[in-house]
Design an enzyme around this catalytic site. Structure first.
Site, PDB file in Angstrom:
ATOM      1  N   TYR A 173      16.055 -16.693 -18.806  1.00  8.13           N
ATOM      2  CA  TYR A 173      14.603 -16.907 -18.859  1.00  8.13           C
ATOM      3  C   TYR A 173      14.234 -18.011 -19.845  1.00  8.13           C
ATOM      4  CZ  TYR A 173      14.413 -12.584 -16.232  1.00  8.13           C
ATOM      5  OH  TYR A 173      14.582 -11.624 -15.275  1.00  8.13           O
ATOM      6  N   ASP A 224      17.722   4.805 -11.659  1.00  2.16           N
ATOM      7  CA  ASP A 224      18.323   3.634 -12.284  1.00  2.16           C
ATOM      8  C   ASP A 224      18.478   3.928 -13.775  1.00  2.16           C
ATOM      9  OD1 ASP A 224      18.931   1.264 -13.506  1.00  2.16           O
ATOM     10  OD2 ASP A 224      17.403   0.067 -12.471  1.00  2.16           O
ATOM     11  N   LYS A 275      25.279  -1.554 -18.011  1.00  5.49           N
ATOM     12  CA  LYS A 275      25.077  -1.866 -19.435  1.00  5.49           C
ATOM     13  C   LYS A 275      26.090  -1.208 -20.387  1.00  5.49           C
ATOM     14  CE  LYS A 275      20.652  -3.997 -19.526  1.00  5.49           C
ATOM     15  NZ  LYS A 275      19.601  -3.874 -18.532  1.00  5.49           N
TER      16      LYS A 275
END
Ligand SMILES: *Cc1c(COP(=O)(O)O)cnc(C)c1O
Length: 432
Positions: free
Chosen positions: A20, A249, A278
């Site tokens: 980003y 999730d 993760k």
């Protein structure tokens, strides 16, 4: 700083994308040389106490001797082998461990490369489930606003419709249904009306819905919000009533972060499909897993085409699987619940001064997650540098200054971290 390092940072600035970040006018990056325990060392010698666990992943700290040793040993025997037609001990052991610690009823394990891909896999499973049941009209998804599920196409399509990337990819992204975000916070009294929006959408659309996807209890990158455990229970009940699969999730929340091994544990529910990523490898390698119920596995395999249509090149990579096994063992053999409870209590104390600051909208803490939400967005580059000057690594986004430290962080380091947040946020608000 020597000239070599300046040159490499200049090269980076010119040629390498960061997440980003503009390639034309990039945000500053700090050059890291090593990291041990909860400390990240910069090339210029400065050390930073890590508040981010490198985006939820490094739960045992950096360069953990056992994780490193496991990885080295695995590399010496089997670094990789294709998963088509082969299997190996690391994948088998990891699947056994995941089935043992995950919510009841999840028994079919699919390994893939990253969180976003796990979300794609989970969504494909839901679509293929009803396709196999010869109900191909059931192929749409319902989710809740403020969610985040990753950056690939279907993952993007269920991220929050305003803060996500829907506008840029309009006409290309599938358009799914969004219930209002839950309003009852984790610590609030439950108000039945909180589920109304979700209830209405699933009641009116279940004929075309194959799945509900959401982050249980903690909405991460979509706003760092903690919602009520009853909300998730209601969702489970409604998914059962209307024959829609529930995809949880837990890529951010899994492996103890919220104080339960999995956030679904706060509501005592099992999803039909669970996404993990993760912290799965303790932050060593990119790996994700999708666990499905026996029913999901059976139905998909009984239908046409009789197989689940996905198979990444590095599926079940032995290095990643072995380090994940070791990470889970470290977690289970540690007093992780006590660690998280201690971190939670210390963050509550340490971040309390922020409550008093004008310009702070909310301070909230759940398990190993601490959030200071401001009224106004911060200027990332400036605030980032202030944190680095104070010797801590905190990377805010938008109005959110938040931390999720490695579980092994001691009280003194955590205090320095929360104190730095109070000071930097205080200063920042004076400027704004
Ligand atoms: C980070 C995250 C993802 C995406 O995982 P990647 O490994 O970055 O692709 C998906 N869902 C949630 C809840 C996440 O926090």
């Amino acid at each position: 700083m020597n000239a070599g390092i300046n040159d490499s940072v200049e090269f980076d600035k010119k040629h390498i994308w960061h997440p980003y970040t503009s390639i034309q006018n990039p945000l500053p990056v700090y050059h890291v040389v090593s990291a041990h325990g909860v400390r990240i060392k910069l090339t210029d010698g400065r050390e930073l106490i890590d508040g981010m666990s490198s985006w939820w992943s490094v739960i045992h700290g950096y360069s953990h001797p056992e994780l490193t040793k496991t990885l080295q040993r695995q590399a010496e025997t089997l670094s990789h082998v294709m998963f088509g037609g082969f299997t190996h001990q690391a994948a088998i052991e990891l699947a056994q461990k995941l089935i043992a610690i995950s919510p009841a009823g999840l028994e079919r394990v699919f390994f893939c490369d990253s969180g976003s891909v796990a979300v794609e896999v989970a969504m494909k499973m839901a679509i293929q489930y009803y396709y196999s049941k010869k109900r191909p009209g059931k192929n749409r998804f319902l989710t809740i606003k403020s969610g985040y599920h990753g950056d690939t196409f279907h993952a993007m399509s269920v991220c929050d419709p305003t803060t996500g990337m829907h506008k840029i990819y309009q006409g290309i992204l599938p358009e799914y249904l969004f219930a209002d975000k839950p309003q009852c916070g984790f610590y609030d009294d439950w108000d039945n009306r909180d589920i109304d929006s979700f209830e209405q959408l699933i009641r009116e659309n279940h004929d075309r819905l194959c799945g509900v996807i959401l982050e249980p209890i903690v909405q991460g990158a979509g706003g760092m919000r903690f919602y009520h455990s009853q909300y998730l229970k209601e969702v489970r009940t409604l998914c059962n009533r209307y024959d829609v699969l529930l995809i949880a999730d837990e890529i951010a929340t899994g492996f103890g972060r919220t104080g339960e091994m999995f956030a679904c544990g706060h509501s005592n529910i099992s999803p039909d499909i669970l996404c993990l990523g993760k912290a799965l490898t303790g932050g060593y390698l990119s790996l994700a897993a999708v666990l499905a119920s026996d029913d999901v596995g059976r139905v998909i395999s009984a239908g046409e085409p009789g197989v689940f249509m996905h198979g990444p090149t590095f599926m079940g990579n032995p290095l990643a699987c072995s380090v994940a096994c070791c990470s889970i063992d470290l977690l289970l053999n540690s007093p992780w619940r006590e660690n998280i409870r201690r971190i939670e209590a210390e963050m509550k104390r340490g971040l309390a001064p922020c409550y008093e600051m004008a310009g702070v909208r909310d301070v909230r803490i759940l398990g190993g997650i601490g959030v200071v939400e401001l009224e106004q967005p911060v200027e990332m580059a400036r605030i980032q540098e202030k944190f680095v000057q104070k010797g801590v690594w905190v990377r805010p986004f938008g109005r959110l200054v938040y931390i999720m430290p490695p579980y092994v962080m001691g009280s003194e380091d955590l205090q320095r971290l929360t104190q730095a947040i109070c000071e930097v946020v205080g200063k920042e608000l004076e400027i704004i």
